[in-house]
Design a protein around this motif. Structure first.
Motif, mmCIF file in Angstrom:
data_model
loop_
_atom_site.group_PDB
_atom_site.id
_atom_site.type_symbol
_atom_site.label_atom_id
_atom_site.label_comp_id
_atom_site.label_asym_id
_atom_site.label_seq_id
_atom_site.Cartn_x
_atom_site.Cartn_y
_atom_site.Cartn_z
ATOM 1 N N PRO A 182 0.808 -1.224 0.000
ATOM 2 C CA PRO A 182 0.000 0.000 0.000
ATOM 3 C C PRO A 182 0.838 1.269 0.000
ATOM 4 O O PRO A 182 0.472 2.264 -0.642
ATOM 5 N N ALA A 183 1.991 1.251 0.685
ATOM 6 C CA ALA A 183 2.839 2.440 0.733
ATOM 7 C C ALA A 183 3.344 2.835 -0.651
ATOM 8 O O ALA A 183 3.608 4.017 -0.911
ATOM 9 N N ASP A 184 3.462 1.875 -1.564
ATOM 10 C CA ASP A 184 3.945 2.166 -2.916
ATOM 11 C C ASP A 184 2.989 3.068 -3.693
ATOM 12 O O ASP A 184 3.380 3.687 -4.691
ATOM 13 N N LEU A 185 1.714 3.123 -3.250
ATOM 14 C CA LEU A 185 0.725 3.943 -3.970
ATOM 15 C C LEU A 185 1.098 5.421 -3.960
ATOM 16 O O LEU A 185 0.675 6.181 -4.837
ATOM 17 N N ALA A 186 1.891 5.829 -2.969
ATOM 18 C CA ALA A 186 2.305 7.237 -2.899
ATOM 19 C C ALA A 186 3.169 7.636 -4.086
ATOM 20 O O ALA A 186 3.281 8.829 -4.398
ATOM 21 N N GLN A 187 3.746 6.665 -4.773
ATOM 22 C CA GLN A 187 4.597 6.948 -5.926
ATOM 23 C C GLN A 187 3.827 6.866 -7.244
ATOM 24 O O GLN A 187 4.424 6.994 -8.312
ATOM 25 N N HIS A 188 2.529 6.667 -7.176
ATOM 26 C CA HIS A 188 1.727 6.479 -8.380
ATOM 27 C C HIS A 188 0.667 7.558 -8.528
ATOM 28 O O HIS A 188 0.276 8.225 -7.561
ATOM 29 N N SER A 189 0.201 7.703 -9.762
ATOM 30 C CA SER A 189 -0.939 8.577 -10.040
ATOM 31 C C SER A 189 -2.209 7.832 -9.639
ATOM 32 O O SER A 189 -2.454 6.714 -10.105
ATOM 33 N N THR A 190 -3.005 8.424 -8.762
ATOM 34 C CA THR A 190 -4.244 7.781 -8.328
ATOM 35 C C THR A 190 -5.445 8.573 -8.824
ATOM 36 O O THR A 190 -5.402 9.794 -8.981
ATOM 37 N N LEU A 191 -6.516 7.854 -9.064
ATOM 38 C CA LEU A 191 -7.756 8.418 -9.587
ATOM 39 C C LEU A 191 -8.733 8.488 -8.427
ATOM 40 O O LEU A 191 -9.239 7.474 -7.965
ATOM 41 N N ARG A 192 -9.014 9.695 -7.974
ATOM 42 C CA ARG A 192 -9.753 9.849 -6.718
ATOM 43 C C ARG A 192 -11.222 10.190 -6.958
ATOM 44 O O ARG A 192 -11.572 10.850 -7.930
ATOM 45 N N TYR A 193 -12.019 9.728 -6.030
ATOM 46 C CA TYR A 193 -13.468 9.933 -6.066
ATOM 47 C C TYR A 193 -13.840 10.985 -5.030
ATOM 48 O O TYR A 193 -13.309 10.985 -3.912
ATOM 49 N N MET A 194 -14.728 11.880 -5.395
ATOM 50 C CA MET A 194 -15.146 12.956 -4.502
ATOM 51 C C MET A 194 -16.626 12.797 -4.180
ATOM 52 O O MET A 194 -17.450 12.598 -5.065
ATOM 53 N N ARG A 195 -16.944 12.905 -2.893
ATOM 54 C CA ARG A 195 -18.335 12.787 -2.460
ATOM 55 C C ARG A 195 -18.676 13.913 -1.505
ATOM 56 O O ARG A 195 -17.931 14.156 -0.555
ATOM 57 N N ARG A 196 -19.806 14.562 -1.762
ATOM 58 C CA ARG A 196 -20.234 15.721 -0.973
ATOM 59 C C ARG A 196 -19.126 16.756 -0.855
ATOM 60 O O ARG A 196 -18.900 17.362 0.201
ATOM 61 N N GLY A 197 -18.382 16.932 -1.957
ATOM 62 C CA GLY A 197 -17.330 17.938 -1.995
ATOM 63 C C GLY A 197 -16.031 17.523 -1.338
ATOM 64 O O GLY A 197 -15.069 18.305 -1.316
ATOM 65 N N GLN A 198 -15.954 16.289 -0.804
ATOM 66 C CA GLN A 198 -14.757 15.816 -0.130
ATOM 67 C C GLN A 198 -14.076 14.725 -0.956
ATOM 68 O O GLN A 198 -14.696 13.719 -1.295
ATOM 69 N N ALA A 199 -12.798 14.938 -1.273
ATOM 70 C CA ALA A 199 -12.040 13.944 -2.042
ATOM 71 C C ALA A 199 -11.612 12.796 -1.135
ATOM 72 O O ALA A 199 -11.241 13.006 0.029
ATOM 73 N N ASN A 200 -11.693 11.583 -1.666
ATOM 74 C CA ASN A 200 -11.251 10.405 -0.924
ATOM 75 C C ASN A 200 -9.737 10.270 -1.078
ATOM 76 O O ASN A 200 -9.243 9.538 -1.936
ATOM 77 N N ASN A 201 -9.003 10.986 -0.222
ATOM 78 C CA ASN A 201 -7.542 10.993 -0.296
ATOM 79 C C ASN A 201 -6.896 9.931 0.586
ATOM 80 O O ASN A 201 -5.675 9.791 0.566
ATOM 81 N N THR A 202 -7.699 9.210 1.362
ATOM 82 C CA THR A 202 -7.165 8.178 2.247
ATOM 83 C C THR A 202 -7.745 6.826 1.863
ATOM 84 O O THR A 202 -8.962 6.641 1.898
ATOM 85 N N TRP A 203 -6.861 5.908 1.473
ATOM 86 C CA TRP A 203 -7.293 4.560 1.104
ATOM 87 C C TRP A 203 -6.866 3.592 2.217
ATOM 88 O O TRP A 203 -5.775 3.704 2.773
ATOM 89 N N TYR A 204 -7.752 2.643 2.526
ATOM 90 C CA TYR A 204 -7.545 1.728 3.647
ATOM 91 C C TYR A 204 -7.291 0.308 3.143
ATOM 92 O O TYR A 204 -7.981 -0.175 2.240
ATOM 93 N N PHE A 205 -6.319 -0.347 3.785
ATOM 94 C CA PHE A 205 -6.015 -1.734 3.451
ATOM 95 C C PHE A 205 -5.746 -2.494 4.753
ATOM 96 O O PHE A 205 -5.147 -1.959 5.689
ATOM 97 N N ARG A 206 -6.185 -3.745 4.785
ATOM 98 C CA ARG A 206 -5.994 -4.563 5.982
ATOM 99 C C ARG A 206 -5.343 -5.891 5.590
ATOM 100 O O ARG A 206 -5.682 -6.506 4.577
ATOM 101 N N GLN A 207 -4.401 -6.305 6.441
ATOM 102 C CA GLN A 207 -3.741 -7.607 6.280
ATOM 103 C C GLN A 207 -3.720 -8.261 7.655
ATOM 104 O O GLN A 207 -2.899 -7.915 8.502
ATOM 105 N N GLY A 208 -4.680 -9.163 7.883
ATOM 106 C CA GLY A 208 -4.827 -9.730 9.209
ATOM 107 C C GLY A 208 -5.262 -8.645 10.186
ATOM 108 O O GLY A 208 -6.231 -7.924 9.958
ATOM 109 N N ALA A 209 -4.496 -8.496 11.279
ATOM 110 C CA ALA A 209 -4.815 -7.464 12.272
ATOM 111 C C ALA A 209 -4.179 -6.122 11.930
ATOM 112 O O ALA A 209 -4.393 -5.134 12.625
ATOM 113 N N ARG A 210 -3.427 -6.077 10.855
ATOM 114 C CA ARG A 210 -2.689 -4.863 10.490
ATOM 115 C C ARG A 210 -3.525 -3.984 9.566
ATOM 116 O O ARG A 210 -3.987 -4.436 8.516
ATOM 117 N N LEU A 211 -3.752 -2.752 9.956
ATOM 118 C CA LEU A 211 -4.491 -1.787 9.147
ATOM 119 C C LEU A 211 -3.538 -0.708 8.673
ATOM 120 O O LEU A 211 -2.804 -0.123 9.471
#
Length: 300
Positions: A182-211
């Motif tokens: 997931p940390a590698d995404l910071a080096q890539h161009s991402t296509l973001r979705y905006m809802r109610r005027g707020q951009a989804n700039n935070t993406w969540y990923f889970r691996q077991g108990a690790r968020l």
């Protein structure tokens, strides 16, 4: 318990602002309609309508009660129709709201199949990424992604374990490489979705108990989920999309799922209704139909 007639007199009077007009529509005398309305108010112990010699309007209590009465009368009508139509095909109007991307690229084809199975059903479809107001808009039910926030609504689970998936086109990955964490995404161009005027700039990923939360940026931002998907197909960057929206694209090789050893943000998919009494036979059949179609799509 109020009689159906008393309730019908109240609704017709509220709709027409005239007791005489309500009486005519129900083939009653004005006196009989007035008695029915007074009987209902006496049982409730409140005034539903403020009346004078020249005007009539709903009281605040009347406005709140009116919605419940409409739902109750509709449920009674649905029950009568269900009894009469046993062994016959479903009929009536389904007013449905759905997200734009899923609605245009997945749901439309499914509704064609549903209509072939139930030719007497009439469909009204509202596509919009802004959640429809089930109490104000001209819709009865709505398909929604995400954990329901409004506890007053009834949620019928369609895909309770649904998640978001990071994905990109093969062309983009060939040009820019494949993120492995997931940390590698910071080096890539991402296509973001905006809802109610707020951009989804935070993406969540889970691996077991690790968020892991990843802050993302990019040159492409839209409030329309279908546009984000089209940008991904065009190779403009990495999208974070609902699995149902892109399942066909992944199966066809147009998009590639990324970070497959991580789980994306949980996004349960539900069919929402304003009230349990509005879960009619039509809605129940549509719910089962959508469950089956979604399961088949995600397991293909």
């Amino acid at each position: 318990m109020s009689s159906t007639l008393d309730l019908e007199v109240f609704v017709r009077t509220a709709d027409t602002a005239s007791l005489s007009a309500a009486a005519r529509s129900l083939n009653l005398t004005p006196a009989a309609a007035s008695i029915a309305l007074k009987r209902l108010e006496t049982r409730l112990g409140i005034r539903l309508l403020a009346r004078s010699t020249r005007s009539m309007r709903l009281t605040e209590e009347g406005r709140r009660y009116l919605d419940s009465v409409r739902i109750a009368l509709e449920a009674l009508s649905e029950g009568e129709q269900a009894i009469k139509q046993q062994g016959q095909s479903l009929s009536g109007l389904l007013q449905l709201a759905a997200p734009s991307d899923f609605g245009r690229n997945v749901l439309l084809g499914w509704l064609d199949e549903f209509k072939l199975e139930h030719p007497n059903i009439r469909l009204q479809l509202l596509l919009n990424d802004s959640n429809a107001d089930l109490f104000r808009d001209t819709v009865d039910i709505a398909l929604r992604f995400g954990v329901p926030r409004d506890s007053s609504l009834v949620a019928l689970p369609v895909v309770p374990g649904h998640q978001r998936i990071a994905c990109a086109s093969p062309d983009y990955l060939a040009r820019h490489g494949t993120p492995l964490t997931p940390a590698d995404l910071a080096q890539h161009s991402t296509l973001r979705y905006m809802r109610r005027g707020q951009a989804n700039n935070t993406w969540y990923f889970r691996q077991g108990a690790r968020l892991q939360e990843v802050e993302v940026m990019g040159d492409y931002l839209s409030d329309d989920g279908e546009i984000v998907r089209r940008w991904a197909l065009a190779g403009h960057g990495i999208a974070y999309k609902a699995n149902l929206d892109i399942a066909s694209d992944i199966q066809a090789g147009r998009l590639v799922p990324l970070l497959t050893d991580w789980q994306g943000e949980p996004t349960p998919f539900n069919l929402m209704c304003p009230h349990r009494l509005q879960v009619s036979e039509r809605v129940k059949v549509l719910h089962g139909f959508l469950q089956a179609r979604c399961q088949a799509l995600l397991s293909a």
